[in-house]
Design a protein around this motif. Structure first.
Motif, PDB file in Angstrom:
ATOM      1  N   LEU A 174      42.024  58.859  26.344  1.00  0.00           N
ATOM      2  CA  LEU A 174      42.691  57.972  25.409  1.00  0.00           C
ATOM      3  C   LEU A 174      42.445  56.544  25.876  1.00  0.00           C
ATOM      4  CD1 LEU A 174      44.542  57.863  22.878  1.00  0.00           C
ATOM      5  CD2 LEU A 174      46.460  57.608  24.466  1.00  0.00           C
ATOM      6  N   GLN A 175      41.580  55.846  25.157  1.00  0.00           N
ATOM      7  CA  GLN A 175      41.307  54.442  25.442  1.00  0.00           C
ATOM      8  C   GLN A 175      42.310  53.600  24.675  1.00  0.00           C
ATOM      9  OE1 GLN A 175      38.861  52.881  27.494  1.00  0.00           O
ATOM     10  NE2 GLN A 175      40.184  51.132  27.035  1.00  0.00           N
ATOM     11  N   MET A 176      43.098  52.825  25.395  1.00  0.00           N
ATOM     12  CA  MET A 176      44.154  52.022  24.807  1.00  0.00           C
ATOM     13  C   MET A 176      43.832  50.550  25.007  1.00  0.00           C
ATOM     14  SD  MET A 176      47.517  54.189  26.011  1.00  0.00           S
ATOM     15  CE  MET A 176      47.289  53.760  27.742  1.00  0.00           C
ATOM     16  N   SER A 177      43.774  49.812  23.914  1.00  0.00           N
ATOM     17  CA  SER A 177      43.488  48.385  23.947  1.00  0.00           C
ATOM     18  C   SER A 177      44.574  47.631  23.195  1.00  0.00           C
ATOM     19  CB  SER A 177      42.117  48.092  23.329  1.00  0.00           C
ATOM     20  OG  SER A 177      41.086  48.750  24.027  1.00  0.00           O
ATOM     21  N   SER A 178      44.608  46.316  23.392  1.00  0.00           N
ATOM     22  CA  SER A 178      45.603  45.461  22.735  1.00  0.00           C
ATOM     23  C   SER A 178      47.005  46.025  22.900  1.00  0.00           C
ATOM     24  CB  SER A 178      45.257  45.283  21.261  1.00  0.00           C
ATOM     25  OG  SER A 178      43.975  44.715  21.098  1.00  0.00           O
ATOM     26  N   THR A 189      39.313  63.532  14.601  1.00  0.00           N
ATOM     27  CA  THR A 189      40.449  62.875  15.237  1.00  0.00           C
ATOM     28  C   THR A 189      41.542  62.549  14.238  1.00  0.00           C
ATOM     29  OG1 THR A 189      39.417  60.703  14.985  1.00  0.00           O
ATOM     30  CG2 THR A 189      39.028  61.881  17.054  1.00  0.00           C
ATOM     31  N   ASN A 190      42.733  62.345  14.770  1.00  0.00           N
ATOM     32  CA  ASN A 190      43.885  61.939  13.987  1.00  0.00           C
ATOM     33  C   ASN A 190      44.711  60.985  14.839  1.00  0.00           C
ATOM     34  OD1 ASN A 190      45.665  62.221  11.598  1.00  0.00           O
ATOM     35  ND2 ASN A 190      47.086  63.117  13.072  1.00  0.00           N
ATOM     36  N   TYR A 191      45.260  59.934  14.208  1.00  0.00           N
ATOM     37  CA  TYR A 191      46.016  58.921  14.931  1.00  0.00           C
ATOM     38  C   TYR A 191      47.330  58.616  14.244  1.00  0.00           C
ATOM     39  CZ  TYR A 191      41.572  57.834  17.232  1.00  0.00           C
ATOM     40  OH  TYR A 191      40.401  57.896  17.953  1.00  0.00           O
ATOM     41  N   LEU A 213      53.625  61.946  18.225  1.00  0.00           N
ATOM     42  CA  LEU A 213      52.180  62.091  18.268  1.00  0.00           C
ATOM     43  C   LEU A 213      51.513  60.730  18.407  1.00  0.00           C
ATOM     44  CD1 LEU A 213      49.518  63.772  17.746  1.00  0.00           C
ATOM     45  CD2 LEU A 213      49.846  63.188  15.335  1.00  0.00           C
ATOM     46  N   VAL A 214      50.517  60.645  19.274  1.00  0.00           N
ATOM     47  CA  VAL A 214      49.687  59.453  19.394  1.00  0.00           C
ATOM     48  C   VAL A 214      48.322  59.704  18.767  1.00  0.00           C
ATOM     49  CG1 VAL A 214      48.595  57.820  20.965  1.00  0.00           C
ATOM     50  CG2 VAL A 214      50.891  58.695  21.465  1.00  0.00           C
ATOM     51  N   ALA A 215      47.643  60.746  19.216  1.00  0.00           N
ATOM     52  CA  ALA A 215      46.306  61.051  18.724  1.00  0.00           C
ATOM     53  C   ALA A 215      45.952  62.483  19.066  1.00  0.00           C
ATOM     54  CB  ALA A 215      45.264  60.102  19.324  1.00  0.00           C
ATOM     55  N   THR A 216      45.100  63.098  18.241  1.00  0.00           N
ATOM     56  CA  THR A 216      44.583  64.432  18.514  1.00  0.00           C
ATOM     57  C   THR A 216      43.085  64.462  18.255  1.00  0.00           C
ATOM     58  OG1 THR A 216      45.006  65.250  16.268  1.00  0.00           O
ATOM     59  CG2 THR A 216      46.757  65.557  17.901  1.00  0.00           C
ATOM     60  N   ILE A 217      42.432  65.437  18.864  1.00  0.00           N
ATOM     61  CA  ILE A 217      41.012  65.637  18.634  1.00  0.00           C
ATOM     62  C   ILE A 217      40.715  67.128  18.666  1.00  0.00           C
ATOM     63  CG2 ILE A 217      40.456  65.284  21.090  1.00  0.00           C
ATOM     64  CD1 ILE A 217      37.796  64.000  20.071  1.00  0.00           C
ATOM     65  N   ILE A 218      39.982  67.601  17.670  1.00  0.00           N
ATOM     66  CA  ILE A 218      39.528  68.987  17.661  1.00  0.00           C
ATOM     67  C   ILE A 218      38.332  69.082  18.599  1.00  0.00           C
ATOM     68  CG2 ILE A 218      38.590  70.859  16.256  1.00  0.00           C
ATOM     69  CD1 ILE A 218      40.115  69.721  13.888  1.00  0.00           C
ATOM     70  N   THR A 219      38.423  69.973  19.563  1.00  0.00           N
ATOM     71  CA  THR A 219      37.426  69.985  20.628  1.00  0.00           C
ATOM     72  C   THR A 219      36.033  70.345  20.138  1.00  0.00           C
ATOM     73  OG1 THR A 219      38.063  72.250  21.201  1.00  0.00           O
ATOM     74  CG2 THR A 219      39.123  70.458  22.410  1.00  0.00           C
ATOM     75  N   SER A 220      35.948  71.216  19.139  1.00  0.00           N
ATOM     76  CA  SER A 220      34.642  71.654  18.662  1.00  0.00           C
ATOM     77  C   SER A 220      33.966  70.630  17.753  1.00  0.00           C
ATOM     78  CB  SER A 220      34.761  72.989  17.943  1.00  0.00           C
ATOM     79  OG  SER A 220      35.652  72.898  16.851  1.00  0.00           O
ATOM     80  N   SER A 221      34.711  70.073  16.814  1.00  0.00           N
ATOM     81  CA  SER A 221      34.131  69.187  15.814  1.00  0.00           C
ATOM     82  C   SER A 221      34.226  67.709  16.170  1.00  0.00           C
ATOM     83  CB  SER A 221      34.794  69.410  14.463  1.00  0.00           C
ATOM     84  OG  SER A 221      36.124  68.933  14.465  1.00  0.00           O
ATOM     85  N   GLY A 222      35.185  67.335  17.001  1.00  0.00           N
ATOM     86  CA  GLY A 222      35.418  65.941  17.306  1.00  0.00           C
ATOM     87  C   GLY A 222      36.273  65.206  16.293  1.00  0.00           C
ATOM     88  N   PHE A 280      43.785  52.287  19.645  1.00  0.00           N
ATOM     89  CA  PHE A 280      43.554  53.417  20.546  1.00  0.00           C
ATOM     90  C   PHE A 280      42.396  54.254  20.028  1.00  0.00           C
ATOM     91  CE2 PHE A 280      48.169  53.997  22.299  1.00  0.00           C
ATOM     92  CZ  PHE A 280      48.210  52.649  22.627  1.00  0.00           C
ATOM     93  N   THR A 281      41.668  54.868  20.944  1.00  0.00           N
ATOM     94  CA  THR A 281      40.594  55.780  20.597  1.00  0.00           C
ATOM     95  C   THR A 281      40.694  57.032  21.462  1.00  0.00           C
ATOM     96  OG1 THR A 281      39.099  53.964  20.002  1.00  0.00           O
ATOM     97  CG2 THR A 281      38.103  56.112  20.411  1.00  0.00           C
ATOM     98  N   VAL A 282      40.723  58.195  20.816  1.00  0.00           N
ATOM     99  CA  VAL A 282      40.728  59.459  21.543  1.00  0.00           C
ATOM    100  C   VAL A 282      39.320  60.039  21.509  1.00  0.00           C
ATOM    101  CG1 VAL A 282      41.433  60.822  19.519  1.00  0.00           C
ATOM    102  CG2 VAL A 282      41.875  61.692  21.830  1.00  0.00           C
ATOM    103  N   SER A 283      38.889  60.588  22.618  1.00  0.00           N
ATOM    104  CA  SER A 283      37.573  61.193  22.709  1.00  0.00           C
ATOM    105  C   SER A 283      37.643  62.374  23.656  1.00  0.00           C
ATOM    106  CB  SER A 283      36.527  60.177  23.181  1.00  0.00           C
ATOM    107  OG  SER A 283      36.833  59.692  24.472  1.00  0.00           O
TER     108      SER A 283
END
Length: 120
Positions: free
Chosen positions: A81-85, A58-60, A47-56, A68-71
């Motif tokens: 999935l925005q991946m930095s560094s 997230t889990n990493y 697992l890298v990241a998840t997002i609940i579509t209704s509420s937003g 990383f940021t999931v949106s």
């Protein structure tokens, strides 16, 4: 049926950034959670990241927190999935995943995967 198409993978130098996108089509109203997983050669898919579509919500994974940021954009039926560094250890095939609500007795959906390579 839900179809998932990933884009945005490629080759990047250590410390660089990439943004992955996952566009969903088909029975999109059946999607409850969208997520990103990755698998490196010889390793288990993780697992890298998840997002609940209704509420937003997230889990990493610990290994990507702060980098990383999931949106999601529900109007476009797309997760990002925005991946930095980025580090060489981030090199893997990244897969998009979509899960139906728990009450629906059907399998998860998976994208085809996109290669991310972090190397100088």
């Amino acid at each position: 049926q839900v179809q998932l198409v990933e884009s945005g993978g490629g080759l990047v130098q250590p410390g660089g950034s990439l943004r992955l996108a996952c566009a969903a089509s088909g029975s999109i109203f059946s999607i409850y959670v969208m997520g990103w997983y990755r698998q490196a050669p010889g390793k288990q898919r993780e697992l890298v990241a998840t997002i609940i579509t209704s509420s937003g919500r997230t889990n990493y994974a610990d290994s990507v927190k702060g980098r990383f940021t999931v949106s999601r954009d529900n109007a476009k039926n797309t997760a990002y999935l925005q991946m930095s560094s980025l580090k060489p250890e981030d090199t893997a095939v990244y897969y998009c995943n979509a899960k139906p609500p728990p009450s629906m007795p059907q399998s998860d959906y998976w994208g085809q995967g996109t290669q991310v390579t972090v190397s100088s």
